[in-house]
Design a protein around this motif. Structure first.
Motif, short mmCIF file in Angstrom:
data_model
loop_
_atom_site.label_atom_id
_atom_site.label_comp_id
_atom_site.label_asym_id
_atom_site.label_seq_id
_atom_site.Cartn_x
_atom_site.Cartn_y
_atom_site.Cartn_z
N ASP B 24 0.87 -1.17 0.00
CA ASP B 24 0.00 0.00 0.00
C ASP B 24 0.91 1.23 0.00
O ASP B 24 1.25 1.77 1.03
CB ASP B 24 -0.85 -0.06 1.27
N CYS B 25 1.32 1.60 -1.19
CA CYS B 25 2.41 2.59 -1.30
C CYS B 25 1.99 3.98 -0.80
O CYS B 25 0.95 4.48 -1.16
CB CYS B 25 2.83 2.68 -2.76
N ILE B 26 2.79 4.50 0.07
CA ILE B 26 2.55 5.85 0.57
C ILE B 26 3.61 6.77 -0.01
O ILE B 26 4.78 6.44 -0.02
CB ILE B 26 2.62 5.86 2.11
N LEU B 27 3.14 7.90 -0.45
CA LEU B 27 4.09 8.79 -1.13
C LEU B 27 4.84 9.70 -0.17
O LEU B 27 4.32 10.06 0.86
CB LEU B 27 3.30 9.70 -2.08
N ASP B 28 6.03 10.00 -0.58
CA ASP B 28 6.78 11.04 0.11
C ASP B 28 5.98 12.32 -0.07
O ASP B 28 5.42 12.55 -1.13
CB ASP B 28 8.16 11.17 -0.54
N PHE B 29 5.91 13.13 0.92
CA PHE B 29 4.99 14.25 0.83
C PHE B 29 5.44 15.29 -0.21
O PHE B 29 4.66 16.08 -0.67
CB PHE B 29 4.74 14.86 2.21
N ASP B 30 6.68 15.22 -0.62
CA ASP B 30 7.10 16.18 -1.64
C ASP B 30 7.46 15.52 -2.97
O ASP B 30 7.36 16.15 -4.01
CB ASP B 30 8.31 16.99 -1.14
N ARG B 46 6.17 17.21 -6.26
CA ARG B 46 4.76 17.52 -6.10
C ARG B 46 4.53 19.00 -6.35
O ARG B 46 3.60 19.42 -7.00
CB ARG B 46 4.37 17.18 -4.66
N ARG B 47 5.45 19.78 -5.79
CA ARG B 47 5.36 21.23 -5.90
C ARG B 47 5.41 21.66 -7.37
O ARG B 47 4.64 22.49 -7.82
CB ARG B 47 6.48 21.86 -5.06
N LYS B 50 2.22 20.90 -9.09
CA LYS B 50 1.16 21.84 -8.70
C LYS B 50 1.37 23.21 -9.33
O LYS B 50 0.42 23.86 -9.73
CB LYS B 50 1.10 21.96 -7.17
N ASP B 51 2.65 23.62 -9.43
CA ASP B 51 2.95 24.90 -10.08
C ASP B 51 2.51 24.87 -11.53
O ASP B 51 1.92 25.82 -12.04
CB ASP B 51 4.46 25.20 -9.99
N LEU B 118 -3.82 16.55 -7.61
CA LEU B 118 -4.37 16.50 -6.26
C LEU B 118 -4.70 15.07 -5.84
O LEU B 118 -4.51 14.68 -4.70
CB LEU B 118 -5.65 17.36 -6.16
N THR B 121 -1.91 11.27 -5.04
CA THR B 121 -1.48 10.62 -3.79
C THR B 121 -2.44 9.52 -3.39
O THR B 121 -2.04 8.51 -2.82
CB THR B 121 -1.37 11.64 -2.65
N ASP B 122 -3.73 9.74 -3.66
CA ASP B 122 -4.71 8.71 -3.29
C ASP B 122 -4.77 7.58 -4.30
O ASP B 122 -5.26 6.50 -4.01
CB ASP B 122 -6.10 9.32 -3.16
N PRO B 125 -1.98 3.85 -4.03
CA PRO B 125 -2.29 2.53 -3.46
C PRO B 125 -3.15 1.69 -4.40
O PRO B 125 -2.95 0.49 -4.52
CB PRO B 125 -3.06 2.87 -2.18
#
Lengths: 364, 153
Positions: B24-30, B46-47, B50-51, B118, B121-122, B125
């Motif tokens: 259940d892969c969790i992403l690095d927040f950045d 991620r930034r 989003k930019d 957006l 990240t969800d 998994p």
């Protein structure tokens, strides 16, 4: 020698270094020393007769003792050599600048880089060192300090924690949810991003839970914006709370209502919040880095890996195992004993006696 | 009183349980790692994503009529400018619907890209689970093939 003064950059109110400084002042006064705290910046909440502006420091002899609290990069690190008296550095650690390697954090990067450079440059002017932890002691030795370096744990005034907690916070956070707490300034080295990722997994396991990240932050730092934005993106804005700087009674309320304390920080010189969590009987789950294992002293749950799933599932396992949870709290209580105010104060007195004996030997 | 060994045992038991779980892969927040089939992992910020989405949201609108001027000096330049403006205005009935159509398309794309960044990240998994399912289907197909071959014999 007749006088022992403490010098520091900022005499704060309620922060670990500020409290340590006030506690040392209390001990010195109790033991009859002519003493005083002198800081370049004094928090307005500090009573006027407790700490004075640095400009008022005068009348020191060469054999008086200056206890200098070193924790950041500042020109004061160099200027302290101009103050008469024997210099004793109380080293609280400086965060490695590498944690602030981004354009928006350049100010912090420079401050930490200069701090470490200045600490190395100060080796020649310092007669004795006290370090908060063995980790900090080793760091000073690596930086080239050849003078005696002893460990002096931070003096924590535990009686302050028995104050009445904030009623509003107590009501708000005693709603049956599992509260996971971390206290500490929002900074890249403290890895609040990792806490959020671990909580994301934990929240799937225990939907009735919240993560409280209590600590001051500066919105000019991109790290803070990124964290807040990330929490919004993953849809956990209602379950992850950034308190910002809050009064002490609210912090007490957070500790009183917390179910678990998480610390995934990658650089701590001592980590007072761990000791606070021990005091309030909160099971600690922490990442094995810097001075954290030393402060935990074998108590709590120390993880060599901070994979979010591991942090979350270990917390869930503790939630479901009452015996294990209470056993961990008991061990934390035992470890807390080594940081008791009386023991730390006795150690300070012993260290001071060693410092004075060493100086007397030098002057013979 | 529990000892350190008991805590270590508990942690390694949990580690084993996690290892057995579907990843259940969790992403690095950045950082967002994206792996092509058997290919290298590309890490996107991620930034940055989003930019890019924000820039798209700002610039997707096409304007059918822009203010134009001629580079030529003097009277000649002014005449050319007037003629160009007139030509633009006269063609507006034709250009405008095309611009609107394109703008709508751009808008859909920009919104889609924003939603993607957006929601990514969800999604990870689920992607990991789909990979698992795909593997299982391939294994089942192979098994079925073997069974069919045996029955045929």
């Amino acid at each position: 020698m007749s006088k022992i003064v403490q010098v520091l950059l900022h005499q704060g109110y309620g922060d670990a270094i500020g409290n340590d400084c006030l506690a040392i002042d209390r001990i010195l006064r109790h033991d009859g020393w002519d003493t005083g705290i002198y800081a370049r910046v004094v928090d307005k909440r500090i009573p006027a007769d407790t700490a004075k502006p640095l400009s008022e420091l005068s009348g020191l002899d060469d054999d008086d003792i200056v206890l200098y609290h070193l924790s950041t990069g500042t020109d004061l690190n160099f200027k302290v050599s101009g103050i008469p008296g024997r210099k004793v550095v109380i080293y609280h650690n400086i965060t490695p600048p590498g944690f602030f390697l981004s354009p928006s954090n350049y100010r912090m990067y420079k401050t930490c880089e200069e701090g470490l450079f200045q600490t190395r440059m100060m080796t020649g002017i310092v007669d004795y060192c006290l370090a908060d932890s063995e980790f900090n002691r080793q760091e000073l030795i690596r930086m080239g300090y050849r003078c005696p370096v002893d460990v002096q744990p931070i003096l924590i005034p535990f009686w302050e924690y028995d104050r009445e907690p904030d009623e509003d916070f107590m009501r708000r956070f005693s709603d049956g949810k599992v509260n996971i707490l971390f206290t500490g300034r929002l900074a890249p080295n403290k890895k609040q991003g990792d806490l959020i990722q671990a909580f994301r997994v934990f929240h799937r396991l225990v939907p009735d839970s919240r993560l409280i990240i209590a600590g001051a932050y500066d919105r000019s730092e991109r790290y803070v914006d990124d964290l807040i934005e990330y929490v919004g993106d993953i849809g956990l804005s209602n379950d992850i709370l950034f308190t910002g700087h809050i009064p002490f009674d609210k912090i007490i309320a957070l500790y009183r209502t917390a179910s678990f304390f998480w610390c995934l920080s990658e650089h701590e010189g001592f980590c007072v919040p761990l000791v606070e969590a021990m005091y309030f009987g909160i099971p600690i789950i922490a990442y094995n880095s810097s001075a954290v294992p030393e402060t935990l002293g074998g108590s709590g749950v120390l993880l060599d890996d901070k994979q979010p799933e591991l942090v979350a599932h270990v917390t869930k396992a503790l939630m479901d195992d009452f015996g294990m949870r209470t056993g961990i709290i008991e061990r934390q209580w035992m470890q807390l004993g080594s940081f008791s105010y009386d023991i730390a104060a006795a150690r300070f007195r012993a260290n001071l006696a060693k410092i004075i004996a060493s100086f007397q030997e030098d002057s013979r | 009183m529990i000892d350190n060994q008991a805590v270590r045992d508990m942690v390694s038991r949990v580690k084993d349980e996690i290892a057995r779980m579907p990843h259940d892969c969790i992403l690095d927040f950045d950082r967002i790692p994206i792996q092509d089939m058997n290919g290298p992992i590309t890490v996107f910020s991620r930034r940055d994503m989003k930019d890019a989405a924000q820039r798209l949201m700002k610039s997707y609108k096409l304007i059918p009529e822009r203010d134009i001027e001629s580079d030529k000096p003097g009277m000649k330049g002014r005449v050319i400018t007037i003629l160009k403006r007139a030509a633009r205005k006269s063609l507006r009935f034709y250009i405008e619907p095309i611009c609107e159509q394109q703008t709508e398309l751009n808008h859909l794309f920009a919104c889609g890209f924003r939603q993607f960044t957006l929601a990514f990240t969800d999604m990870r998994p689920d992607i990991a689970k789909m990979d698992d399912h795909e593997d299982r289907i391939i294994r089942l197909e192979k098994l079925a093939k073997v069974n069919r071959a045996r029955q045929g014999k």
